[in-house]
Design an enzyme around this catalytic site. Structure first.
Site, PDB file in Angstrom:
ATOM      1  N   HIS B  66     -99.813  29.740 -70.986  1.00 51.51           N
ATOM      2  CA  HIS B  66     -99.121  30.429 -72.083  1.00 51.51           C
ATOM      3  C   HIS B  66     -97.680  30.659 -71.652  1.00 51.51           C
ATOM      4  CE1 HIS B  66    -102.791  31.237 -74.423  1.00 51.51           C
ATOM      5  NE2 HIS B  66    -103.370  31.364 -73.236  1.00 51.51           N
ATOM      6  N   ASP B 311    -104.923  29.357 -67.390  1.00 52.33           N
ATOM      7  CA  ASP B 311    -104.859  30.373 -68.451  1.00 52.33           C
ATOM      8  C   ASP B 311    -103.799  31.432 -68.104  1.00 52.33           C
ATOM      9  OD1 ASP B 311    -105.239  31.689 -70.806  1.00 52.33           O
ATOM     10  OD2 ASP B 311    -107.283  32.337 -70.384  1.00 52.33           O
TER      11      ASP B 311
END
Lengths: 317, 436, 204
Positions: B66, B311
């Site tokens: 992200h 992640d």
């Protein structure tokens, strides 16, 4: 121990010290002049993120009877509702010189977070955090049981306590299970399987789905509030069915031993988990619990602020 | 070590490819020119990097990052996120679509891709959203994103599950036209409403609403059957449970075209950390039990789980320091991923360094269809290389991270290994453990 | 968890009880017989000064003051032929040193049913030292009622007052050093009566 976050933090001796101290506090509360000068000049902040008038006024009365200055900080209509963070609020309280922060919050763990964060220097007292714990409620419940069943002394060894209802969402149940286990009582949780947490079999208590099987042996029946909105989440089909299976009405109460008492942390749903005639009966300790709450909270504030649990302070002396 | 970033030829002297025997790796014109006997390579004007004792791996590829840009540049930007990636040994990252605006159009994915190119720390492969606005109702223009300059091949609503079975089926089918893959965030939404941590004995004690394993496993089971039925390729994001591993194992045995990733934190940390109520340990899917951790490690070793993917989820301090329930889920991962792979997989004897290269570079590059990444360290291949010193042990200092955020769950923890240098197509992005 | 051991004296440094202490530097300053005589004398003096026992109330300060108050009450009752109201007054909640040392378990406060309003209240304690305990007792008494007069009886006055307080009845004045502890032992709590003087502190 500088904070009271979980009922599990208390050893048997510490729990008994609180109960014994509360007993003496209660004696002093019989007098015409109820106020004691003990915490003069100390500041107790009631930090309430959740509406709970009964708990707040109980803590407020306790602090005031010990002559502490009390600041009530309610999240509604305050800077919190304007988006102030938990941390900033805590830092504000610290700047005001809070010696103790009594915190009520809808988030589980909020009290522990406050105690561990270092944002406040004073003692943190958990007045209910989400669905986690409510240790002073457990203490006042144990105090009430001891008064009714043990003439106000000793522990609760061998006493059979049934806690009935929405255990899954109940901080009262969690704190009671921990404290009652410490005090030697035999606890049985009674609830429909949907209202018991996964893993409850690892708790220091027994579990039953059948209230009628548990009642004849119980010394104490503690009923938990059932929130009607649980129905829409399919925890049980209807209030009527819940009452039929888990509500304590007069017929069921007749199965209790003569000496057994009926408790409820309030606020009650009369006609759902408890019938009015049971709530108003001789067995019921519900009003007494409220009065005992003040004595127990006086004891907790006195002992925490006095450093009774703090061994390092003794060594400094 | 002496190195000047200007020269275009690098000799990595004494490097040990995949932890094997030392060689001199010569990088020239963006490619591996040769792997010569250790101490023998020389080239006029070449910069020599003393790689004695260092393990050389193909540049790492992250399937799940992200970068937060556009929308939350206070938490991370493409610039800071790709710096963190390079320092972690990555030469390519897949940037997740849950930005603001959502990466659900060719315009947004091209912007992210271009920001990555301009930053130059590693390649940025944008992930496209499966549904418009991650809303779970209408397919986003998957083809347009595939055809854009960003050449999107991985599509995901990560953060949200494509829970509608029909929509999932259509997405799986549709992306076959351009060899795409749906990367599913497997989380049955109704079973996880308000969920805060793994559901088990501990969640009951802590009074935190549980996120049951079955909510992940049920979706994976459905999706592998759907993928089989329509003959499509499925990728499962951040697998977190033992049961998911069993389903994936079965699916692969049946020949279903499914791949899966696990995060570093699910390979190292377990749910007991939630007892502190410190939101730095709040993540989605949540930290699970110790037996889940063991099963996930074994699954990476067995190849049932294809890739370790970070992640990496940066969050601003104010979103990570209050009450657990009010904090955002997610942990930093890029700068610690390789260290955790070393601790959880190499030092436990589950994988050798070649295995690490396979799970952190080769397979993720293949899943993401990144042709220039995850290639073997041999002559003629793109010079995407990371040099790691496995002998070093260091405590993680959040303040020293390149990420703009500080939400690492490893603060103060001592982890093995250190990325010494990273090369992107022959150009150093990291030298001496610092940005080049 | 800490509570001051019940054998410890309030006006002395908290320390281990020394009932079995046979160290040479422990000195007996009052024997059982001397304690007995002192109490009898105080009982007479109380009656004399109070002009009879009609409105007399004895309040002991826990722990050992309560036992002493009961003994005095017995003696006065035997002289007068009628019972004397006796009770206990815990001063813990009125102390001024909560910040200085750990809070302790509360002792019992028991006010005789006849109350204290208009009565002659004699506070009874074992050792008079700084005077702070007596000050706390006077404050505590304020919250109980309004006596006609308040007097103070102590078994030992060891000096070192920090407040303008003196005792009306004293068993024995014992000049002490601040480096000494006065240890009062009573049969009700310690098995036998004695007042000991010993060096303060030390890890004995």
């Amino acid at each position: 121990m500088r904070h009271l976050v979980s009922a599990g933090d208390l050893s048997r001796d510490e729990a008994l010290l609180v109960l014994d101290t509360a007993h003496e506090m209660a004696g002093l509360q019989q007098r015409e002049i109820k106020k004691l000068p003990t915490l003069r000049g100390r500041t107790v902040v009631n930090l309430f993120y959740e509406d709970s008038t009964r708990t707040r006024i109980s803590f407020e009365a306790a602090a005031k009877r010990l002559s502490a200055d009390v600041i009530n900080f309610s999240a509604k209509g305050s800077s919190v509702s304007k988006g102030e963070s938990f941390k900033d609020t805590a830092l504000t309280l610290q700047a005001m010189g809070a010696d103790a922060v009594v915190v009520r919050h809808s988030a589980s763990g909020a009290a522990q977070r406050l105690a561990a964060s270092g944002w406040v220097g004073g003692s943190v007292v958990n007045a209910g955090d989400g669905t986690h714990e409510h240790p002073t409620q457990a203490l006042l419940d144990a105090y009430t049981m001891r008064r009714r069943l043990n003439a106000g002394t000793g522990d609760l060894a061998g006493r059979r306590v049934a806690i009935v209802g929405d255990v899954l969402h109940s901080r009262v149940a969690r704190s009671n299970v921990l404290l009652l286990a410490t005090l030697g009582a035999d606890v049985t949780l009674v609830a429909p399987p949907t209202l018991l947490p996964i893993g409850v079999e690892s708790w220091p208590c027994a579990v039953s789905y059948d209230l009628d099987a548990v009642l004849p042996k119980a010394d104490v029946v503690m009923l938990l509030r059932v929130q009607r909105e649980r129905m829409s989440e399919a925890y049980f089909p209807s209030a009527r069915e819940y009452t039929r299976r888990y509500g304590l009405d007069a017929t069921r109460a007749a199965a209790l031993q003569d000496s057994a008492i009926v408790m409820h942390p309030g606020p009650m749903n009369r006609g759902v988990e408890i019938a009015a005639e049971v709530a108003d009966s001789e067995r019921s300790t519900i009003v007494e619990q409220v009065a005992n709450g003040v004595s127990v909270r006086m004891a907790v504030l006195y002992l925490l602020l006095g450093g009774a649990f703090d061994t390092s302070k003794e060594q400094q002396r | 070590m002496s190195a000047s970033a200007n020269s275009s030829t690098f000799i990595l002297r004494g490097a040990r490819p995949y932890g094997g025997d030392p060689v001199d790796l010569v990088l020239r014109d963006g490619a591996v020119a040769e792997a010569a006997a250790a101490g023998t390579a020389s080239a006029a004007g070449a910069t020599v990097v003393d790689a004695d004792g260092l393990v050389a791996l193909p540049g790492l590829v992250d399937l799940h990052t992200h970068l937060r840009e556009p929308g939350r540049e206070d938490a991370e930007t493409v610039e800071t996120g790709t710096q963190a990636a390079a320092l972690g040994g990555f030469t390519a990252v897949h940037a997740m679509a849950n930005t603001d605006p959502v990466a659900d159009t060719a315009g947004v994915v091209e912007q992210v891709w271009r920001l990555g190119r301009e930053a130059g720390h590693c390649d940025v492969a944008p992930v496209g959203a499966v549904t418009v606005g991650l809303g779970g109702e209408r397919l986003a223009e998957l083809g347009a994103m595939a055809d854009s300059a960003a050449r999107v091949r991985v599509f995901s609503d990560d953060g949200k599950c494509v829970s509608d079975a029909v929509l999932m089926r259509r997405a799986l089918e549709y992306v076959k036209a351009f060899d795409g893959v749906i990367a599913q965030h497997a989380q049955e939404p109704r079973l996880t409403e308000g969920a805060q941590m793994n559901e088990g004995a501990l969640s009951g004690v802590l009074g935190l609403r549980g996120w049951p394993s079955v909510a992940e496993e049920a979706v994976i089971a459905r999706d592998v059957l759907l993928a089989q039925h329509v003959g499509s390729r499925l990728h499962v994001c951040h697998v977190s449970t033992k049961g998911s591993v069993e389903i994936l194992r079965l699916a692969k045995e049946r020949g279903i075209d499914v791949t899966a990733e696990v995060t570093p934190h699910h390979l190292l940390l377990d749910e007991s950390l939630a007892a502190s109520y410190d939101p730095v340990y709040k993540v989605n899917p949540p930290l699970r039990g110790k037996d889940d951790v063991q099963a996930l490690r074994q699954a990476v070793a067995d190849g049932v789980i294809d890739a370790v993917a970070t992640d990496h989820a940066p969050h601003a301090a104010e979103d990570k320091e209050g009450e657990w329930a009010n904090a955002l889920p997610g942990m930093l991962g890029l700068e610690t991923a390789l260290a955790i792979a070393q601790e959880a997989l190499v030092e436990t004897g589950l994988l050798d360094w070649a295995g690490v290269a396979d799970r952190l570079s080769t397979r993720p590059a293949r899943i993401g269809r990144l042709a220039g990444h995850g290639r073997p360290l041999r002559a003629g291949e793109p010079a995407n290389v990371v040099l790691v010193d496995p002998a070093v042990r260091r405590a993680v200092d959040p303040g020293a991270l390149a990420s703009r955020s500080r939400n690492t769950p490893y603060a103060g923890r001592t982890l093995p290994g250190r990325v010494v240098a990273t090369f992107l197509r022959g150009r150093p992005t990291v030298l001496d453990g610092a940005l080049a | 968890m800490t509570t001051v051991p019940s054998a410890g004296r309030r006006d002395v440094e908290p320390g281990p009880a020394a009932a079995e202490d046979r160290d040479a530097d422990v000195r007996t300053v009052l024997t059982a017989a001397e304690i007995d005589r002192s109490l009898s004398r105080i009982a007479h003096e109380v009656l004399e000064r109070g002009k009879g026992g009609d409105d007399l109330v004895l309040l002991g300060i826990p722990t050992r003051g309560v036992a002493l108050a009961r003994r005095l009450a017995q003696r006065i009752a035997s002289f007068e032929g009628s019972p004397v109201p006796v009770g206990s007054l815990d001063v813990t909640m009125y102390r001024d040193d909560l910040r200085l040392r750990p809070a302790r378990a509360l002792e019992r406060t028991e006010i005789p049913a006849s109350g204290v309003d208009g009565k002659l209240v004699v506070l009874v304690d074992d050792v008079l030292f700084s005077g702070r305990t007596v000050r706390a007792a006077l404050t505590a008494l304020d919250d109980v009622g309004r006596p006609r007069a308040v007097q103070l009886a102590v078994l030992v006055d060891r000096g070192h007052r920090e407040l303008p307080i003196r005792a009306d009845y004293v068993g024995k004045n014992i000049p002490t050093s601040l480096r000494e502890n006065v240890l009062v032992q009573l049969a009700e709590h310690d098995g036998a009566d004695a007042v000991l003087l010993r060096p303060a502190g030390g890890a004995r």
